[in-house]
Design an enzyme around this catalytic site. Sequence first.
Site, short mmCIF file in Angstrom:
data_model
loop_
_atom_site.label_atom_id
_atom_site.label_comp_id
_atom_site.label_asym_id
_atom_site.label_seq_id
_atom_site.Cartn_x
_atom_site.Cartn_y
_atom_site.Cartn_z
N CYS B 121 0.88 -1.17 0.00
CA CYS B 121 0.00 0.00 0.00
C CYS B 121 0.92 1.22 0.00
CB CYS B 121 -1.02 -0.02 1.14
SG CYS B 121 -0.41 -0.37 2.79
N SER B 122 0.87 2.05 1.02
CA SER B 122 1.79 3.20 1.03
C SER B 122 2.14 3.57 2.46
CB SER B 122 1.16 4.40 0.31
OG SER B 122 0.83 4.07 -1.02
#
Lengths: 233, 233, 217, 217
Positions: B121-122
């Site tokens: 994801c981030s």
Amino acid sequence: MSDDPHDRDAHTHDHGGGHHPAPLSPVEMRARALEELLTAAGIVDPTFIDGVVNAYERDIGPMNGARVVARAWVDPAYRGRLLTDATKAIAELGFGGPEGEHMVVVENTPDVHNVVVCTLCSCYPWPVLGLPPNWYKSPAYRARVVREPRAVLAEMGLVLAESVEVRVWDSSAEIRYLVLPERPPGTETLAEEELAALVTRDAMIGTAHVAARHGPISPPPSGSTSPPRQQTP
Amino acid sequence: MSDDPHDRDAHTHDHGGGHHPAPLSPVEMRARALEELLTAAGIVDPTFIDGVVNAYERDIGPMNGARVVARAWVDPAYRGRLLTDATKAIAELGFGGPEGEHMVVVENTPDVHNVVVCTLCSCYPWPVLGLPPNWYKSPAYRARVVREPRAVLAEMGLVLAESVEVRVWDSSAEIRYLVLPERPPGTETLAEEELAALVTRDAMIGTAHVAARHGPISPPPSGSTSPPRQQTP
Amino acid sequence: MNGIHDLGGMDGFGRVVVEAAEPVFHQPWERRVFGMLAAVAFTRLTSAHGYRHAVERMDPEHYLRAPYYERMMTGLATLLVERGKLDRATLDARVPGGFPLAQPAHPNATSDAEEIVADTRTSEASPRFRVGDTVRVRDVQPRGHTRCPRYVRGHRGVVVRIDRPFTLPDLAAHTDRDHREPTYGVRFSATELWSASAATRDAVYVDLWESYLEATR
Amino acid sequence: MNGIHDLGGMDGFGRVVVEAAEPVFHQPWERRVFGMLAAVAFTRLTSAHGYRHAVERMDPEHYLRAPYYERMMTGLATLLVERGKLDRATLDARVPGGFPLAQPAHPNATSDAEEIVADTRTSEASPRFRVGDTVRVRDVQPRGHTRCPRYVRGHRGVVVRIDRPFTLPDLAAHTDRDHREPTYGVRFSATELWSASAATRDAVYVDLWESYLEATR
């Protein structure tokens, strides 16, 4: 010229005449630009395109594979040759060419069900099945049928018994696969031609069984601009 | 209210007044619908949103991480605590909160270069770096930096010697990583505050080195509707 | 390449949507694109390997968004530009906003392919494996074209068929080298590929070049 | 799930595009979306695991097309509809063409997660592996949420750090079970993951729950 799908389609925009066609979509513009440049470069001949397209809309389709299947059902010796050297046996009926040079036929039985996919692109046995339907080329089918074939087949209307072994064939190299479906019960009195009319495209991919009832052969009806098709070739 | 980005942005459409804003884009319509429904349901309080957004635009950003780095450069005992229990050492400077509860600091040396990513994801250490830049969240960075970190870093302007070991940290679980960059030569006379002003966001992700020249601290300038930022916190 | 095209075993694509009585072509432009591909293939301007790789190199979001014949058109145009048969600027000028092409091949594509072949001793004449042998798919990660799907890499299967030597796509997509190797039909049980709880009777059959395989220890 | 979000080691995405002097938010709506996520997280209406999985379940083409805060909005809205906090029809009615949500979770998501845990004996109190141990990542293929990236599955690494027990995301995303396990920092050499020709000094460090790991034989 009335049979030429090219001259009757949206590409006639620039050809003058009395048409009032809709503006070209971006993808149509790209296709036209590419064809014009390739034609100008001498790489593509529009009449060649017409001929190829006509062939795949009219002569090359699942009715060919259906003839192979029906022959195998009525002729045990042919069935034997088909399962041993499919390319050669299919050529006996006059079918061959691009995407059909290296054929393998896999046979369904009461204990084994086969289904074909190409996870990496959309390889498909063109000479016997024609061009593939959209679902065969969709990410959903390509992603899922190797992982959960029973769920995919059930969604498509084919529920398999637990006891049946499912074999998924991923056309990842040069072999193209045709499924030899089971001959449905109650078809003992039918002639080879009548049997061929029962065999659907999906049965030869492995996402359906063949039904004994005489239904319309599955695709291709070949698009809005083409003449209606015979149900049997 | 003049400091409230909400009341000065496109969301004022429905609030009456003399504005003539552009029509909402589809994504803006969705955001507005969601906020209105969540507000009506009592799940979201618009003033809470304002407060959170203001915090991440003004108070929570790479200037925090820069203070941590500068302290570690000037205070060997702090550096030791930072490398042993980063969460606690960072809390000494007053930083903590969501996405910073479990910190690990990895130290660059002449022989080892560290770089951080979240491939799934981030994930990113918000309390010390603020919210991540778009490139950190892009498929290209997430896909490539684990496979070919040297090529990615070189494209971003950081060419590493063959002899340097590259360590890529994928934030796949609950730990969030901060890179402790090398203190640049020629900064021996600078005070801790001056050192902090040299430290960029990218150096703390690991996609840049810290330069000895006094440049502007890397983001955030916080968008068109916010007041200009100080270069040092 | 570990590309967006390598879809086997991916989750998240939802149901398979089937169109009843689907025509061979849905739009007239699809006919033209298919005909162009046939013409280019017929004149041997490119191999299937180079063409497939051009499609694979499309921007992943474009790949997923584009219908089949748009992917075909994009791959074909990319390849013809790369081979110098079409001028990109001329093509771009004909379409408002330009003609989207696929990304260039990875700079390491050829060396990665060469590394795969160098690692094994393949021979056109004598297949290294026999029907019934248990083999393992090498866990290779070439950044160029390959026909070794990600979902079988590292997994064990049983050889069920030996096919004649075919051109290795990995090299052919990037070079002029017509390196031929035996190709095998390999059976992978569903439990080997997916999980112990997969239907134990089921299996996936994948066709693999000899360079993709290694003996199991 | 082997979803579009699992990007590590994928090819074909081109160069990393860096924007100079990038603002924290580019558009006013991005501020509002981030604030909504914060508000929902603050009220504990959902866990990070459930939220991440909702984003992962977006249509893959939408996932790649959408900027970060649109992914955030889509995941958030999906989750709140699924938890009964928002009415989908009401939401759809507010936006011309409807409000696109993510796909439902896979029907086998929970059972796949349970299978992963059942296979190993994990204990919150006593980590099974030590720093320096060589471990192998299990080649699991759960169809629900997981934080075991595809690019390390089946590969061997060395434990470099033992972290405190954290909630296993696989179960937490689909159930109320707060199953905690030791989590490890694991070093994988680039040659192990990618190819013999990778830079031999380089390594990727991935944090993995104990259930994702097995002892090497």
